[in-house]
Design an enzyme around this catalytic site. Structure first.
Site, PDB file in Angstrom:
ATOM      1  N   TYR A   1     -36.502  25.456  17.683  1.00 29.19           N
ATOM      2  CA  TYR A   1     -36.599  26.656  16.847  1.00 29.19           C
ATOM      3  C   TYR A   1     -35.273  27.003  16.180  1.00 29.19           C
ATOM      4  O   TYR A   1     -34.785  28.129  16.299  1.00 29.19           O
ATOM      5  CB  TYR A   1     -37.090  27.847  17.686  1.00 29.19           C
ATOM      6  CG  TYR A   1     -38.471  27.642  18.244  1.00 29.19           C
ATOM      7  CD1 TYR A   1     -39.596  27.871  17.448  1.00 29.19           C
ATOM      8  CD2 TYR A   1     -38.651  27.207  19.549  1.00 29.19           C
ATOM      9  CE1 TYR A   1     -40.870  27.665  17.946  1.00 29.19           C
ATOM     10  CE2 TYR A   1     -39.920  26.992  20.046  1.00 29.19           C
ATOM     11  CZ  TYR A   1     -41.024  27.222  19.247  1.00 29.19           C
ATOM     12  OH  TYR A   1     -42.279  27.021  19.750  1.00 29.19           O
TER      13      TYR A   1
ATOM     14  N   TYR B   1     -49.090  32.137  25.314  1.00 29.64           N
ATOM     15  CA  TYR B   1     -48.361  30.991  24.760  1.00 29.64           C
ATOM     16  C   TYR B   1     -48.882  29.725  25.429  1.00 29.64           C
ATOM     17  O   TYR B   1     -48.968  29.653  26.656  1.00 29.64           O
ATOM     18  CB  TYR B   1     -46.847  31.110  24.993  1.00 29.64           C
ATOM     19  CG  TYR B   1     -46.118  29.876  24.499  1.00 29.64           C
ATOM     20  CD1 TYR B   1     -45.870  29.689  23.147  1.00 29.64           C
ATOM     21  CD2 TYR B   1     -45.756  28.862  25.384  1.00 29.64           C
ATOM     22  CE1 TYR B   1     -45.261  28.535  22.681  1.00 29.64           C
ATOM     23  CE2 TYR B   1     -45.141  27.698  24.923  1.00 29.64           C
ATOM     24  CZ  TYR B   1     -44.899  27.541  23.569  1.00 29.64           C
ATOM     25  OH  TYR B   1     -44.306  26.393  23.111  1.00 29.64           O
TER      26      TYR B   1
ATOM     27  N   ASP C   1     -53.926  27.798  32.224  1.00 31.46           N
ATOM     28  CA  ASP C   1     -52.683  27.135  31.826  1.00 31.46           C
ATOM     29  C   ASP C   1     -51.589  27.570  32.807  1.00 31.46           C
ATOM     30  O   ASP C   1     -51.002  28.640  32.663  1.00 31.46           O
ATOM     31  CB  ASP C   1     -52.333  27.520  30.383  1.00 31.46           C
ATOM     32  CG  ASP C   1     -51.033  26.880  29.914  1.00 31.46           C
ATOM     33  OD1 ASP C   1     -50.312  26.302  30.753  1.00 31.46           O
ATOM     34  OD2 ASP C   1     -50.740  26.971  28.709  1.00 31.46           O
TER      35      ASP C   1
ATOM     36  N   LYS D   1     -44.036  21.401  33.296  1.00 33.09           N
ATOM     37  CA  LYS D   1     -42.726  21.983  33.603  1.00 33.09           C
ATOM     38  C   LYS D   1     -42.157  21.622  34.975  1.00 33.09           C
ATOM     39  O   LYS D   1     -41.473  20.627  35.096  1.00 33.09           O
ATOM     40  CB  LYS D   1     -42.783  23.486  33.355  1.00 33.09           C
ATOM     41  CG  LYS D   1     -42.904  23.781  31.858  1.00 33.09           C
ATOM     42  CD  LYS D   1     -42.499  25.175  31.462  1.00 33.09           C
ATOM     43  CE  LYS D   1     -42.264  25.287  29.982  1.00 33.09           C
ATOM     44  NZ  LYS D   1     -43.281  25.995  29.231  1.00 33.09           N
TER      45      LYS D   1
HETATM   46  C1  LIG Z   1     -44.058  25.556  28.093  1.00 34.94           C
HETATM   47  C2  LIG Z   1     -45.505  25.848  28.085  1.00 34.94           C
HETATM   48  C3  LIG Z   1     -46.413  25.019  27.405  1.00 34.94           C
HETATM   49  C4  LIG Z   1     -45.974  23.826  26.594  1.00 34.94           C
HETATM   50  O1  LIG Z   1     -45.342  22.862  27.365  1.00 34.94           O
HETATM   51  P1  LIG Z   1     -44.371  21.778  26.634  1.00 34.94           P
HETATM   52  O2  LIG Z   1     -44.011  20.837  27.735  1.00 34.94           O
HETATM   53  O3  LIG Z   1     -43.201  22.571  26.107  1.00 34.94           O
HETATM   54  O4  LIG Z   1     -45.151  21.144  25.550  1.00 34.94           O
HETATM   55  C5  LIG Z   1     -47.755  25.339  27.478  1.00 34.94           C
HETATM   56  N1  LIG Z   1     -48.179  26.410  28.169  1.00 34.94           N
HETATM   57  C6  LIG Z   1     -47.336  27.227  28.830  1.00 34.94           C
HETATM   58  C7  LIG Z   1     -47.877  28.386  29.595  1.00 34.94           C
HETATM   59  C8  LIG Z   1     -45.966  26.982  28.805  1.00 34.94           C
HETATM   60  O5  LIG Z   1     -45.133  27.823  29.431  1.00 34.94           O
END
Ligand SMILES: *Cc1c(COP(=O)(O)O)cnc(C)c1O
Length: 441
Positions: free
Chosen positions: A28, A156, A257, A286
């Site tokens: 970004y 997100y 997610d 992550k």
């Molecule tokens: C960081 C994140 C993503 C995307 O993961 P990347 O490895 O950056 O593509 C998707 N969902 C959530 C909740 C996140 O925190």
């Protein structure tokens, strides 16, 4: 390139930074007018060492991922041993122990029923995979019209197209890519906080939308309990419980997610546990590898697996080149095993208490809107957006690495952070946030 502790920048480093500034995009940022970046020499435990010899206490765990600290010997050994045996091999027609061992671990650990595992490269791709699974599932059931997604505002889910399409439509990137994004259904964001008394009105918008739209909804996708990059908000477990119940009632799949929340960050191994629910599909990423490699996983129920396999074309249509990369899977096994063998729950709750105490002085500041803490996540929300360059430099000057965005100054340290380092972090946040009122530090 070895730095001394002089604060001087060597000629080599200067050339490296010049090339970086001219040619490389950072997250970004402008390519022509980028903010300064700080050159890193190495990192150990909770400390990032810059090339000029300065050490910064890391408050970000490299965006939720480095839960055991940097350079953990167990993770390094796992990488070295695996590298000597097999760095990568295609997953089409072949398999290997690191993938099988990791899948076995994840099936056992994740909420009940999630036992069909798909490995991919990153969080955003995991979200794409989960959304494709939901679409293919209903197609295979002879209901191709069930292909819309319902989510909540302030979410997100990543930066790829379908992930973007379910990010918050205002703070997300919808205005730029509107012409290329599918238009999905957004309920009001959950307002009742994690620690607040539940109010039935909070679910009204979601309940109304799922009732009205369920015939064309394939799935609900949301971040359980913690909304991360969309606003760093913690919502009430009852909201999630009711989402699960409404999805069951209207025959809509639920995608959780947990890319940010997975592996203990919110105080439970998975945030779904706060509401005692199981989703139909979960996305992990992550912290999966302890921040050592990029890797993500999508786990689905047997129902989803059977459903997709039973219809046309009978296979799930996805298969990345680096699927189930053995190095990444091996280090993930090591990281998850290390986590389970540690006293992570006590450590995270201890960090929670210290963050709450340490950040409390911010509550008294007129330019602070809210201070909130859940698990090893501490957030100071201001009324106005911070000036990134100034605030970043102020944190570095104080010997800490904190990377705010917008109106949010937040901490998500490694679980191994000791009390003294955590106190240094929160003290720096209090001082820098206080300085933000006067625009001087
Ligand atoms: C960081 C994140 C993503 C995307 O993961 P990347 O490895 O950056 O593509 C998707 N969902 C959530 C909740 C996140 O925190």
């Amino acid at each position: 390139m070895q730095g001394r502790n002089t604060g001087e920048v060597s000629v080599d480093i200067q050339q490296m930074l010049e090339f970086d500034r001219k040619h490389i995009w950072h997250p970004y940022t402008s390519i022509n007018n980028p903010l300064p970046v700080y050159p890193v020499e190495s990192a150990t435990g909770v400390r990032i060492r810059l090339t000029d010899g300065r050490e910064l206490i890391d408050g970000m765990a490299s965006w939720w991922s480095v839960i055991h600290g940097y350079g953990h010997p167990v993770l390094i050994r796992a990488l070295q041993e695996q590298a000597a045996r097999l760095c990568h091999v295609m997953f089409g027609g072949l398999t290997h122990e690191p993938a099988v061992e990791l899948a076995r671990l994840l099936v056992n650990l994740t909420p009940v029923g999630l036992n069909r595992v798909f490995f991919c490269d990153s969080g955003s791709v995991a979200v794409e995979v989960a959304m494709k699974m939901a679409i293919q599932y209903w197609q295979a059931q002879g209901k191709p019209g069930k292909n819309r997604f319902l989510t909540v505002r302030s979410g997100y889910h990543g930066d790829t197209f379908h992930a973007m399409s379910v990010c918050d439509p205002v703070t997300g990137m919808h205005h730029i890519f509107a012409g290329n994004l599918p238009r999905y259904v957004f309920a009001d964001r959950p307002e009742v906080g994690f620690h607040d008394p539940w109010d039935e009105r909070d679910i009204a918008s979601f309940a109304e939308l799922i009732e009205r739209r369920h015939a064309d909804l394939c799935a609900v996708i949301l971040e359980p309990i913690v909304q991360g990059a969309g606003g760093m908000r913690f919502y009430h477990p009852e909201y999630l419980r009711q989402v699960r119940a409404l999805c069951d009632r209207y025959d809509v799949l639920l995608i959780a997610d947990e890319i940010a929340t997975g592996f203990g960050r919110s105080g439970r191994l998975f945030a779904c546990e706060h509401a005692d629910i199981s989703p139909d599909i979960i996305c992990l990423g992550k912290a999966l590898t302890g921040g050592a490699m990029t890797l993500a996983a999508v786990l689905a129920t047997e129902r989803i697996g059977d459903g997709i396999s039973g219809g046309d074309p009978g296979v799930f249509m996805h298969g990345p080149t680096f699927m189930a990369n053995p190095l990444a899977c091996r280090v993930a096994v090591a990281s998850v095993t290390l986590l389970l063998a540690s006293d992570w729950r006590r450590k995270v709750l201890d960090i929670e208490r210290r963050l709450r105490e340490g950040l409390a002085p911010c509550k008294e500041m007129a330019h602070v809107r809210d201070v909130r803490v859940l698990g090893a996540i501490g957030v100071v929300e201001l009324h106005e957006a911070v000036t990134m360059e100034r605030i970043q430099a102020a944190f570095v000057r104080r010997g800490v690495w904190v990377r705010p965005f917008g109106r949010l100054v937040y901490l998500m340290p490694s679980y191994c952070m000791e009390a003294a380092d955590l106190a240094a972090l929160t003290t720096a946040v209090v001082a820098v946030v206080a300085g933000e009122a006067e625009n001087e530090y």
